[in-house]
Design a protein around this motif. Structure first.
Motif, PDB file in Angstrom:
ATOM      1  N   LYS A  60      13.272   7.294  64.910  1.00  0.00           N
ATOM      2  CA  LYS A  60      13.333   7.500  63.462  1.00  0.00           C
ATOM      3  C   LYS A  60      12.500   8.726  63.134  1.00  0.00           C
ATOM      4  CE  LYS A  60      11.631   5.267  59.219  1.00  0.00           C
ATOM      5  NZ  LYS A  60      10.955   4.041  58.693  1.00  0.00           N
ATOM      6  N   GLN A  61      13.042   9.600  62.300  1.00  0.00           N
ATOM      7  CA  GLN A  61      12.291  10.774  61.873  1.00  0.00           C
ATOM      8  C   GLN A  61      12.248  10.805  60.345  1.00  0.00           C
ATOM      9  OE1 GLN A  61      13.835  14.823  62.541  1.00  0.00           O
ATOM     10  NE2 GLN A  61      11.778  15.407  63.250  1.00  0.00           N
ATOM     11  N   PRO A  62      11.138  10.384  59.744  1.00  0.00           N
ATOM     12  CA  PRO A  62      10.993  10.491  58.289  1.00  0.00           C
ATOM     13  C   PRO A  62      10.800  11.951  57.883  1.00  0.00           C
ATOM     14  CG  PRO A  62       9.015   9.556  59.292  1.00  0.00           C
ATOM     15  CD  PRO A  62       9.998   9.757  60.392  1.00  0.00           C
ATOM     16  N   SER A  63      10.710  12.166  56.591  1.00  0.00           N
ATOM     17  CA  SER A  63      10.623  13.539  56.087  1.00  0.00           C
ATOM     18  C   SER A  63       9.372  14.268  56.579  1.00  0.00           C
ATOM     19  CB  SER A  63      10.663  13.543  54.561  1.00  0.00           C
ATOM     20  OG  SER A  63       9.617  12.742  54.040  1.00  0.00           O
ATOM     21  N   SER A  64       8.367  13.543  57.019  1.00  0.00           N
ATOM     22  CA  SER A  64       7.149  14.174  57.550  1.00  0.00           C
ATOM     23  C   SER A  64       7.412  14.892  58.870  1.00  0.00           C
ATOM     24  CB  SER A  64       6.063  13.121  57.756  1.00  0.00           C
ATOM     25  OG  SER A  64       6.500  12.137  58.680  1.00  0.00           O
ATOM     26  N   GLY A  65       8.487  14.542  59.560  1.00  0.00           N
ATOM     27  CA  GLY A  65       8.860  15.225  60.784  1.00  0.00           C
ATOM     28  C   GLY A  65       8.496  14.508  62.076  1.00  0.00           C
ATOM     29  N   GLU A  66       7.582  13.557  62.009  1.00  0.00           N
ATOM     30  CA  GLU A  66       7.211  12.868  63.256  1.00  0.00           C
ATOM     31  C   GLU A  66       8.388  12.069  63.788  1.00  0.00           C
ATOM     32  OE1 GLU A  66       4.930   9.779  60.406  1.00  0.00           O
ATOM     33  OE2 GLU A  66       4.446   9.547  62.529  1.00  0.00           O
ATOM     34  N   MET A  67       8.449  11.941  65.090  1.00  0.00           N
ATOM     35  CA  MET A  67       9.500  11.158  65.743  1.00  0.00           C
ATOM     36  C   MET A  67       8.889   9.821  66.145  1.00  0.00           C
ATOM     37  SD  MET A  67      12.422  12.821  66.058  1.00  0.00           S
ATOM     38  CE  MET A  67      13.255  12.429  67.589  1.00  0.00           C
ATOM     39  N   ILE A  68       9.462   8.752  65.623  1.00  0.00           N
ATOM     40  CA  ILE A  68       8.925   7.415  65.867  1.00  0.00           C
ATOM     41  C   ILE A  68       9.885   6.653  66.768  1.00  0.00           C
ATOM     42  CG2 ILE A  68       8.201   5.261  64.775  1.00  0.00           C
ATOM     43  CD1 ILE A  68       7.820   6.949  62.176  1.00  0.00           C
ATOM     44  N   PHE A  69       9.386   6.214  67.917  1.00  0.00           N
ATOM     45  CA  PHE A  69      10.197   5.430  68.844  1.00  0.00           C
ATOM     46  C   PHE A  69      10.487   4.063  68.237  1.00  0.00           C
ATOM     47  CE2 PHE A  69      11.770   3.548  72.584  1.00  0.00           C
ATOM     48  CZ  PHE A  69      11.145   2.317  72.732  1.00  0.00           C
TER      49      PHE A  69
ATOM     50  N   ASP B 118      10.734   6.832  83.935  1.00  0.00           N
ATOM     51  CA  ASP B 118      11.533   5.700  83.453  1.00  0.00           C
ATOM     52  C   ASP B 118      11.052   5.144  82.126  1.00  0.00           C
ATOM     53  OD1 ASP B 118      12.180   4.361  86.766  1.00  0.00           O
ATOM     54  OD2 ASP B 118      13.182   5.903  85.604  1.00  0.00           O
ATOM     55  N   GLY B 119      10.314   5.935  81.386  1.00  0.00           N
ATOM     56  CA  GLY B 119       9.841   5.478  80.077  1.00  0.00           C
ATOM     57  C   GLY B 119      10.484   6.258  78.953  1.00  0.00           C
ATOM     58  N   TRP B 120      10.048   5.960  77.734  1.00  0.00           N
ATOM     59  CA  TRP B 120      10.534   6.730  76.597  1.00  0.00           C
ATOM     60  C   TRP B 120       9.541   7.823  76.269  1.00  0.00           C
ATOM     61  CZ3 TRP B 120       9.603   1.459  76.390  1.00  0.00           C
ATOM     62  CH2 TRP B 120       8.402   1.064  75.804  1.00  0.00           C
ATOM     63  N   GLN B 121       9.953   8.729  75.414  1.00  0.00           N
ATOM     64  CA  GLN B 121       9.105   9.852  75.056  1.00  0.00           C
ATOM     65  C   GLN B 121       8.233   9.508  73.852  1.00  0.00           C
ATOM     66  OE1 GLN B 121      12.254  12.810  74.592  1.00  0.00           O
ATOM     67  NE2 GLN B 121      11.393  13.946  76.299  1.00  0.00           N
ATOM     68  N   TYR B 122       6.976   9.889  73.963  1.00  0.00           N
ATOM     69  CA  TYR B 122       6.072   9.857  72.823  1.00  0.00           C
ATOM     70  C   TYR B 122       6.002  11.268  72.265  1.00  0.00           C
ATOM     71  CZ  TYR B 122       4.343   5.326  74.431  1.00  0.00           C
ATOM     72  OH  TYR B 122       4.239   4.013  74.799  1.00  0.00           O
ATOM     73  N   PHE B 123       6.053  11.380  70.955  1.00  0.00           N
ATOM     74  CA  PHE B 123       6.074  12.697  70.336  1.00  0.00           C
ATOM     75  C   PHE B 123       4.777  12.990  69.583  1.00  0.00           C
ATOM     76  CE2 PHE B 123      10.297  14.508  70.751  1.00  0.00           C
ATOM     77  CZ  PHE B 123      11.023  13.434  71.229  1.00  0.00           C
ATOM     78  N   GLY B 124       4.429  14.263  69.544  1.00  0.00           N
ATOM     79  CA  GLY B 124       3.352  14.711  68.689  1.00  0.00           C
ATOM     80  C   GLY B 124       3.856  14.897  67.270  1.00  0.00           C
TER      81      GLY B 124
END
Lengths: 114, 111
Positions: A38-47, B97-103
């Motif tokens: 999920k990517q809200p308007s803030s831009g972060e990517m949330i698994f 084999d995991g998912w990506q964590y993003f900054g």
């Protein structure tokens, strides 16, 4: 070719209703992983949720579930009881190349209406 | 708290200047990635690294360079050769084999 297709550029859903976001994939890897972010308007990517290609059961995480149909190469995200805070871009992604790389779809913009 | 930090959040540069975007992780992940995102678009892979001192080009590596001298750090340099550098840049890391964590991302504007 490794590819993720999301055919819905935008979706609307009424608050408290369920919504399904479509995702189809193409890969020749025998083992792969499927993800939703999920990517809200803030831009972060949330698994949000993960499904392994050998997992027998569909993944669930709270209000999120992944409808995995391997023969159809689809991995749709179902959000139950939508909330206003669910309004965001949603990306389907796939882990390929024996775990070395990730492929992302173009995304679906979900808008939850009050 | 474990996570990925990217700094700065907003970056402004003049055309013709090289600029380096920082990405640091304390998750002890082996793999790190750089993506570019243009408005309303998906993520495009610039570079990725599976181990220290090794990295591979992604789909849009032209005009960018990276280094991976430490496990925790994967800086991205946007060179003057990148024709359209204004974009949102996301760094990510993962285990095998995991998912990506993003900054949180860096929004680069070049004028």
């Amino acid at each position: 070719a490794q590819k993720i297709t999301q055919t819905q550029p935008g979706m609307f859903v009424q608050e408290k209703e369920a919504v399904t976001l479509d995702c189809t994939y193409d890969t020749s890897d025998p083992s792969y992983g499927l993800f939703w972010y999920k990517q809200p308007s803030s831009g972060e990517m949330i698994f949000l949720i993960y499904q392994g290609s050998y997992d027998q059961q569909n993944a669930t995480e709270g209000r999120y579930s992944l409808n995995f149909q391997k023969a159809r190469k689809s991995a749709n995200l179902v959000i139950s009881a939508s909330q206003l805070g669910d309004s965001a871009m949603y990306f389907c992604a796939m882990r390929v190349d024996y775990g070395q790389n990730f492929v992302f779809g173009p995304g679906t913009r979900l808008s939850v209406l009050p | 708290d474990g996570g990925i930090t990217q700094s700065p959040k907003y970056l402004f540069r003049k055309e013709g200047q090289n600029v380096t975007l920082s990405c640091e992780q304390n998750l002890n992940h082996d793999a790190m990635y750089w993506y570019r995102q243009d408005p309303g678009q998906g993520l495009r892979l610039i570079y990725y690294s599976q181990i220290v001192n090794d990295f591979q080009k992604g789909d849009i590596a032209e005009g960018y360079s990276v280094s991976r001298e430490k496990k925790e750090s994967f800086p991205l340099t946007v060179t003057s050769a990148q024709k359209n550098p204004t974009a949102f840049y996301l760094c990510a890391s993962s285990i095998v084999d995991g998912w990506q964590y993003f900054g949180p991302g860096t929004r680069l504007t070049v004028t």
